[in-house]
Design an enzyme around this catalytic site. Structure first.
Site, PDB file in Angstrom:
ATOM      1  N   ALA B  18      49.376  39.749  44.844  1.00 57.07           N
ATOM      2  CA  ALA B  18      50.745  39.391  44.450  1.00 57.07           C
ATOM      3  C   ALA B  18      50.782  38.826  43.017  1.00 57.07           C
ATOM      4  O   ALA B  18      51.545  39.315  42.167  1.00 57.07           O
ATOM      5  CB  ALA B  18      51.336  38.385  45.444  1.00 57.07           C
ATOM      6  N   ARG B  38      36.311  32.363  36.896  1.00 59.53           N
ATOM      7  CA  ARG B  38      35.033  31.657  36.998  1.00 59.53           C
ATOM      8  C   ARG B  38      33.941  32.507  36.358  1.00 59.53           C
ATOM      9  O   ARG B  38      33.975  33.732  36.443  1.00 59.53           O
ATOM     10  CB  ARG B  38      34.721  31.290  38.441  1.00 59.53           C
ATOM     11  CG  ARG B  38      34.364  32.416  39.354  1.00 59.53           C
ATOM     12  CD  ARG B  38      33.952  31.885  40.732  1.00 59.53           C
ATOM     13  NE  ARG B  38      35.114  31.379  41.474  1.00 59.53           N
ATOM     14  CZ  ARG B  38      35.876  32.135  42.275  1.00 59.53           C
ATOM     15  NH1 ARG B  38      35.610  33.414  42.435  1.00 59.53           N
ATOM     16  NH2 ARG B  38      36.897  31.624  42.916  1.00 59.53           N
ATOM     17  N   LYS B  77      35.444  23.125  37.311  1.00 59.98           N
ATOM     18  CA  LYS B  77      34.816  21.872  37.747  1.00 59.98           C
ATOM     19  C   LYS B  77      33.987  21.229  36.638  1.00 59.98           C
ATOM     20  O   LYS B  77      33.532  20.095  36.780  1.00 59.98           O
ATOM     21  CB  LYS B  77      33.951  22.119  38.986  1.00 59.98           C
ATOM     22  CG  LYS B  77      34.803  22.374  40.227  1.00 59.98           C
ATOM     23  CD  LYS B  77      33.955  22.751  41.428  1.00 59.98           C
ATOM     24  CE  LYS B  77      34.869  23.181  42.572  1.00 59.98           C
ATOM     25  NZ  LYS B  77      34.134  24.005  43.553  1.00 59.98           N
ATOM     26  N   ASN B  98      47.865  31.109  42.438  1.00 54.99           N
ATOM     27  CA  ASN B  98      48.162  31.237  43.862  1.00 54.99           C
ATOM     28  C   ASN B  98      47.125  30.515  44.713  1.00 54.99           C
ATOM     29  O   ASN B  98      46.764  30.974  45.798  1.00 54.99           O
ATOM     30  CB  ASN B  98      48.313  32.705  44.292  1.00 54.99           C
ATOM     31  CG  ASN B  98      47.026  33.500  44.135  1.00 54.99           C
ATOM     32  OD1 ASN B  98      46.133  33.096  43.397  1.00 54.99           O
ATOM     33  ND2 ASN B  98      46.932  34.623  44.811  1.00 54.99           N
ATOM     34  N   PHE B  99      46.617  29.405  44.192  1.00 49.81           N
ATOM     35  CA  PHE B  99      45.693  28.589  44.992  1.00 49.81           C
ATOM     36  C   PHE B  99      46.449  27.961  46.162  1.00 49.81           C
ATOM     37  O   PHE B  99      47.661  27.730  46.095  1.00 49.81           O
ATOM     38  CB  PHE B  99      45.072  27.486  44.131  1.00 49.81           C
ATOM     39  CG  PHE B  99      44.174  28.028  43.048  1.00 49.81           C
ATOM     40  CD1 PHE B  99      43.054  28.786  43.363  1.00 49.81           C
ATOM     41  CD2 PHE B  99      44.447  27.781  41.715  1.00 49.81           C
ATOM     42  CE1 PHE B  99      42.230  29.289  42.369  1.00 49.81           C
ATOM     43  CE2 PHE B  99      43.632  28.289  40.706  1.00 49.81           C
ATOM     44  CZ  PHE B  99      42.523  29.048  41.044  1.00 49.81           C
ATOM     45  N   ASP B 171      53.188  41.515  49.396  1.00 49.43           N
ATOM     46  CA  ASP B 171      52.542  41.177  48.121  1.00 49.43           C
ATOM     47  C   ASP B 171      53.310  41.775  46.945  1.00 49.43           C
ATOM     48  O   ASP B 171      53.567  41.108  45.942  1.00 49.43           O
ATOM     49  CB  ASP B 171      51.120  41.760  48.072  1.00 49.43           C
ATOM     50  CG  ASP B 171      50.097  40.896  48.786  1.00 49.43           C
ATOM     51  OD1 ASP B 171      50.334  39.689  48.936  1.00 49.43           O
ATOM     52  OD2 ASP B 171      49.049  41.439  49.190  1.00 49.43           O
TER      53      ASP B 171
END
Lengths: 378, 378
Positions: B18, B38, B77, B98-99, B171
């Protein structure tokens, strides 16, 4: 709360579903949307009732997609009315229409002509199949576009007939693309001070909808998409992706480790899992046989504890009476001119945590003509 | 041609379908979309291959929805990387993610925090079910949302199991709503000089998709939608609306005068036509029996001459090799970093008659990190 599109005036010549659904979104985002309708009968969509349901003289579906708009009645074949419309156009930011190629030209409102009246105008058009090619004069209609674009070959099981999607999916998507193009053109205008012609069509929206499956087809030796024999849900996805019958209802299983799933359900045929896509029919069949003898609750609890993505399959009663539906506050009421209330759903976009609600109903034909005549000195 | 969103910088933390499909649209409309990924593995969607199809190390579906973007590698992090990201945010116009609720809060990038860095930022979030209620931590996934929202009860025939739509329809729709909200917020910012939080979720998009059928349900005594016994295509529409088998393939019949249709096909049971919705099962059955013995071409010619809206039902071979598909120029090629070419489809919006093409492929993870470090002095 100020809404994002406040101050924008949209003249909607669009009829039926795709165009008016775009107008509804623009209105909910804050634009002022004025339907230009033929006197008395109004937009053609007012008379197309599903299941013969009418409210205050117009079809329920018309009320659904045209709430929160104004209506100006005009006969585009009358020179006098046409002059008023041209004056309105000179004050508007956007006009939308979905007439077949040629109609607006005849009236004298094609883009090149309208641009003379208002060089800052966004001129936005929806057609069925674009303006070139053999299909250009074919009726632009959702089921026909689903059928022509290959979409009906993706839903249902492999031995089923081609299966259309049971919502006007192409209309809805094309309407959303229409809004995207229109708002993007408004952003560009803020820089250039110039209008734009924005065009979408149902067929291209149907193609864009299938971009994942089409791209696979185009890069995979044009191998036809094949639905799974049972429990099909997506031609490109391996087992278990699909809906399964339990002893007391259907459940959906989307993603998760297949070895975990077989382990939990005590299924021994684990050699199948070495090729989960190639063996998707066999795996789904085994799962289906296993699950039919268990209760939905039990299975869902087991699977969820192992992080396998799954859920119940709701019908409308179950969903609309659920706490979750209530918490979303998606339901809103509009008050019709005849005093009756109508329940419908709101815009699915939230701005700064605020819901974009509006109690304004769909207009009666020409309801705002007089007010607009005064306001714009027409 | 200048594209409408040129100059807009979008940082895309979104993954899977999405969010990235929205990023693709923004990029095709001219925005510069930078994926924040990442290091090494990159966005999770790179590894989710349909049918095990990979290109240049990433899944084909990743390439499809992420072409025309840049990639910046960062470990959120690591305090050092986070500082760079915050600097990037200070220069950006939009960030999307979209976490699941809570993730960005932990990193220190929730809206209230990010607003301090850049008060003009549009902060755009997609969730599965919103941020309140029991479902908020459920996996937000297309098939599950189709199942929960009642959508699977609308497709297929009445005796069929609930039938999901065979494309990630929720989506795709939610992605289009996301784009609408984002661009509308950019318009508002041009006036207020202030950023906004734009939020959509899959479930509300699924509800909006069904607004016509839901509104009918809500105003019609909560009567469950019932699919027709055969040839179903839309629960609210009367016969003939549906697909029909002929002696040499399927055809779609959408709209037209039923009496004409019966007349052309020499069907005598015309009393059924007095209540076309109530009798839709009988009418469809009679039509199906009649049409199975005739060729598609013959029937379509007859019906079209009487202005009954109908068409062939194409499969992918037929559609993608048709002159009409070619004329749309929806197919475009992108050149991958490994030299191979990939065929995909373009944006379905046309601006001033121009197609929004782009040959830029999906980026490799971190492909643009160094360039961006220099450009933004990170």
């Amino acid at each position: 709360m100020k809404k994002p599109l406040e101050g924008i005036i949209v003249l909607e010549f669009s009829q039926f579903m795709a165009g008016p659904s775009a107008g509804l979104r623009l209105a909910d985002l804050g634009a002022r949307v004025i339907k230009i309708e033929r006197p008395k009968t109004g937009e053609a969509g007012r008379q197309i009732a599903t299941k013969n349901m009418f409210q205050d003289g117009s079809s329920l579906v018309f009320h659904t997609t045209n709430r929160n708009k104004e209506s100006y009645a005009a006969n585009l074949k009358s020179p006098e009315d046409l002059e008023k419309i041209k004056k309105l156009i000179s004050k508007a930011d956007v006009i939308t229409h979905n007439f077949r190629p040629g109609v607006m030209e005849k009236i004298g409102l094609r883009y090149e002509q309208v641009k003379e009246i208002n060089p800052r105008l966004i001129y936005a058009t929806i057609t069925g199949y674009g303006t070139k090619g053999e299909w250009k004069s074919k009726p632009g209609q959702d089921l026909l576009v689903q059928s022509l674009s290959g979409l009906t070959q993706l839903t249902g099981n492999n031995s089923d007939a081609p299966t259309p999607m049971g919502v006007a999916v192409v209309d809805m998507l094309c309407g959303t693309h229409f809004v995207q193009g229109i708002i993007a053109a408004l952003i560009q205008r803020a820089k250039t001070n110039k209008g734009t012609w924005v065009a979408v069509n149902l067929l291209e929206s149907a193609i864009d909808f299938q971009l994942e499956i089409l791209t696979t087809y185009l890069n995979n030796g044009q191998e036809k998409p094949v639905r799974s024999e049972t429990n099909n849900a997506h031609v490109l996805l391996q087992a278990p992706y699909g809906l399964y019958q339990t002893s007391d209802g259907y459940i959906a299983i989307a993603m998760g480790k297949l070895t975990e799933l077989f382990n939990i359900l005590k299924i021994s045929e684990t050699t199948l899992l070495e090729e989960p896509f190639e063996n998707r029919n066999e795996i789904k069949e085994i799962l289906a046989k296993n699950l039919i003898n268990q209760t939905a609750d039990k299975v869902l609890n087991l699977l969820q504890s192992e992080e396998i993505w799954c859920s119940v399959v709701n019908n409308y009663h179950e969903f609309l009476n659920s706490k979750e539906f209530e918490e979303l506050k998606m339901r809103q009421e509009v008050k019709l001119q005849n005093g009756k209330k109508l329940s419908t759903t709101r815009c699915p976009i939230r701005i700064n945590g605020q819901l974009l609600n509006s109690e304004t109903p769909a207009p009666r034909v020409g309801e705002h003509s007089e007010k607009l005549n005064l306001e714009f000195e027409l």
